[in-house]
Design an enzyme around this catalytic site. Structure first.
Site, short mmCIF file in Angstrom:
data_model
loop_
_atom_site.label_atom_id
_atom_site.label_comp_id
_atom_site.label_asym_id
_atom_site.label_seq_id
_atom_site.Cartn_x
_atom_site.Cartn_y
_atom_site.Cartn_z
CE1 TYR A 1 -3.28 -2.68 0.03
CE2 TYR A 1 -4.09 -2.05 2.20
CZ TYR A 1 -4.15 -2.85 1.18
OH TYR A 1 -4.99 -3.64 1.14
CE LYS B 1 2.60 -17.64 1.46
NZ LYS B 1 2.11 -19.24 1.89
CG ASP C 1 -0.62 -19.67 3.17
OD1 ASP C 1 0.25 -19.42 4.49
OD2 ASP C 1 -0.01 -20.34 2.57
CG ASP D 1 -7.31 -4.34 4.00
OD1 ASP D 1 -8.46 -4.40 4.31
OD2 ASP D 1 -7.19 -3.56 2.58
CG ASP E 1 -11.96 -7.15 5.15
OD1 ASP E 1 -12.04 -6.26 6.02
OD2 ASP E 1 -12.24 -6.43 4.04
#
Length: 323
Positions: free
Chosen positions: A120, A164, A196, A220, A224
């Site tokens: 971002y 990750k 993951d 983010d 969610d």
């Protein structure tokens, strides 16, 4: 001491849920002055700017900001607003409430999301018609700042680092190693999980996790995902914390399908307002708002997204009555 609160409803249901949250704050009668400003699609159509300079300056000078949502201009609004308050961490609780139909009613998590860099950071290029690139930015300084906040947030308890680093070895490797190192310096226990794998494990048993520190994009997406476990985005608040000021916003968007109908769920924005109270050291008032929201969610009235038929105003008034 009087605190100045910048109020930026934005677009869509932001125009409905932010005033509801302000009504709740005013019912508590704290020493706040409220100054409203514009941002989002509508103001861009009118003025050519999604985030007018006066709105940016207001957020940069106010003690705290309460923001709703922006539509197509979201990236042009919320990213600069987070910059205006010099936010380095996004705090996102995901909690299931009694009376709400949740996939995993035992869910009670908090995500501490690095808020300034990662993918971002905005370093994108279109090299040719066929090729576009995105540069991912990770710094030791930003990772350390997040880690220090996480250690203070959990106090003596530990937290999980989601990353990750098995694929993004340099960027997520730096993030993981820095956060773990700071926690070790502070005597705070940590464990780690690949992001993951976290996505699978949190769905199977969310009680495995409590506080999760993660890079920007991961925070983010994973928060969610957690919203789906607790009943939807209409229940998730957030806080963008800086060194001297902060911005509070619901995680949900503008919900154009219901905007203007007066049925938007104000809970996430009102809980965000409770986080604002806590940030400004109104702990007792913050606890009262949390309790009033939980009681209303459990006993009703409820908006249509939670299976009820109440309006935004009905729910807001019920929360105020319970304060």
């Amino acid at each position: 001491m009087t605190h100045e609160i910048a109020v930026i409803p934005g677009d869509g249901i932001g125009q409905e849920v932010v005033p509801a949250a302000v009504d709740v704050l005013e019912a508590l009668d704290p020493e706040f002055t409220f100054t409203e400003a514009e941002a989002g699609d509508a103001v861009e159509t009118e003025t050519g700017e999604a985030l007018p300079e006066e709105t940016y300056e207001l957020a940069a000078s106010a003690d705290a900001t309460l923001f709703g949502a922006a539509g197509e201009t979201a990236a042009d609004v919320i990213l600069p607003l987070r910059e205006a308050v010099d936010s380095f961490v996004n705090v996102r609780p995901a909690k299931a409430y009694p009376g709400v139909d949740a996939v995993r009613p035992e869910t009670d998590l908090v995500f501490l999301r690095e808020n300034t860099e990662g993918v971002y950071a905005g370093h994108e290029d279109r090299l040719t018609k066929d090729v576009a690139t995105l540069t991912r930015v990770t710094t030791q300084s930003a990772s350390r700042q997040l880690a220090e906040f996480a250690c203070e947030y959990v106090d003596a308890d530990g937290f999980t680092i989601a990353h990750k680093a098995n694929v993004m070895r340099e960027t997520d490797g730096l993030f993981r190693d820095t956060v773990a190192s700071v926690a070790e310096e502070r005597g705070v226990a940590t464990d780690e999980v690949l992001m993951d794998a976290f996505a699978t494990r949190v769905c199977l048993d969310p009680t495995q996790f409590d506080v999760v520190a993660c890079p920007n994009l991961a925070g983010d997406v994973l928060s969610d995902l957690a919203a789906g476990l607790v009943g939807g985005l209409g229940l998730l608040p957030s806080a963008n914390i800086g060194e001297q000021r902060a911005l509070f916003e619901p995680v949900h968007g503008t919900a154009p399908d219901i905007a203007g109908r007066g049925v938007a769920n104000p809970a996430a924005t009102i809980i965000s307002a409770a986080m604002l109270l806590e940030y400004l050291d109104y702990g007792e008032e913050a606890d009262a708002v949390h309790a009033a929201v939980e009681s209303t969610l459990a006993e009703g009235p409820r908006t249509p997204d939670l299976g009820g038929d109440a309006s935004t105003a009905d729910v807001t008034n019920a929360i105020i009555d319970r304060l």
